[in-house]
Design an enzyme around this catalytic site. Structure first.
Site, PDB file in Angstrom:
ATOM      1  N   HIS A  63       2.839   2.877  -8.348  1.00  0.00           N
ATOM      2  CA  HIS A  63       2.760   1.273  -9.353  1.00  0.00           C
ATOM      3  C   HIS A  63       4.037   0.651  -9.899  1.00  0.00           C
ATOM      4  CE1 HIS A  63      -0.754   2.246  -7.973  1.00  0.00           C
ATOM      5  NE2 HIS A  63      -1.360   3.236  -8.618  1.00  0.00           N
TER       6      HIS A  63
ATOM      7  N   ASP B  33       0.875  -1.128   0.269  1.00  0.00           N
ATOM      8  CA  ASP B  33      -0.183   0.337   0.249  1.00  0.00           C
ATOM      9  C   ASP B  33       1.148   1.279  -0.300  1.00  0.00           C
ATOM     10  OD1 ASP B  33      -2.495   1.129  -0.474  1.00  0.00           O
ATOM     11  OD2 ASP B  33      -2.464   1.254   2.683  1.00  0.00           O
TER      12      ASP B  33
ATOM     13  N   LEU C   3       9.018 -21.136  -4.695  1.00  0.00           N
ATOM     14  CA  LEU C   3       8.239 -20.481  -4.252  1.00  0.00           C
ATOM     15  C   LEU C   3       6.754 -20.554  -4.829  1.00  0.00           C
ATOM     16  CD1 LEU C   3       7.871 -18.175  -1.953  1.00  0.00           C
ATOM     17  CD2 LEU C   3       8.810 -16.522  -3.119  1.00  0.00           C
TER      18      LEU C   3
END
Length: 260
Positions: free
Chosen positions: A56, A38, A148
């Site tokens: 972003h 955020d 992962l």
């Protein structure tokens, strides 16, 4: 710590980072970490960029770095909250177009990183066709990988996920010829969990959110029932490895009760 060691680079910072890492017991490292990045728009605005896209894009780059930190520490599953179902309805159209492009690029890049396995979690049908294709391609390309496990929450909403899980259970039960009375008597939390987007995965042990905000924002509502939470003041693109390591250290020091 002095001011020099709080910076994101330099010998003191690297020394402190290594010391934090050495002091972590592998047995106490969380298996599944969920990240709510955020503050990307705020970061771009504070630096004087005209478009939120700069924030972003910086946030996406930070998430690639974050995944590397997690992988190096032995964490096995990471869930990234990238775009909510609400974002698709409420974001400015120009910003949303940029964000969709950035997420598609990130998904593609992650599908070529190490031996990671990428999975899209969210409603595909509400996404633009090109983004849905890129997410599906990344998932297919990495399906056989054993490294992962990376969940990309795109077009995601926790309440939507629970609704979709219940619908799936009802459809499956109906196909088998069962009655609603039978289903009502058989329904369990475990059954719902199996039909979530993350079915078969462990619930997140630790949920991290950047930018100082302290709310769930409809992210992994069901799965995070017994998760630990850690809130970082840094805006998403400013997250440092020491911030991450401090979160893991804090998690390791907690006494998890799982509702008991």
């Amino acid at each position: 710590m002095n001011a020099a060691s709080e910076q994101g680079s330099g010998p003191l910072y690297r020394l402190y980072s290594r010391r934090l890492r050495r002091r972590l017991d592998p047995a106490t490292v969380p298996h599944h970490v969920a990240m709510m990045i955020d503050g990307n728009r705020r970061w771009a605005r504070q630096l004087g960029f005209a478009s939120p896209a700069h924030g972003h894009r910086a946030g996406a780059a930070k998430m690639r770095e974050f995944l590397g930190w997690c992988d190096d520490l032995g964490i096995r599953v990471v869930s990234l909250y990238l775009l909510s179902a609400d974002n698709l309805r409420k974001r400015d159209s120009a910003e949303l177009t940029d964000l969709i492009e950035i997420i598609g690029e990130l998904a593609d890049a992650l599908s070529h990183a190490r031996s990671w396995r990428v999975k899209h979690v969210g409603r595909t049908e509400i996404l633009p066709d090109e983004l849905a294709r890129l997410l599906a391609d990344a998932e297919a390309r990495t399906a056989g990988n054993t490294g992962l496990h990376v969940n990309l929450a795109v077009g995601y909403g926790g309440r939507n996920e629970i609704v979709d899980a219940v619908r799936s259970i009802i459809a499956q039960h109906d196909a088998s010829g069962g009655t609603m009375e039978d289903l009502a008597s058989q329904l369990t939390p475990e059954m719902i969990g199996e039909h979530l987007y993350t079915g078969g995965q462990p619930d997140p042990d630790l949920v991290i959110r950047t930018s100082g905000e302290q709310r769930l924002s409809d992210f992994l509502l069901w799965q995070s029932a017994h998760s630990e939470f850690y809130f970082v003041e840094a805006l998403g693109p400013d997250l440092r490895e020491v911030d991450f390591l401090r979160a893991i250290r804090d998690y390791a020091d907690r006494d998890r009760r799982f509702g008991k």
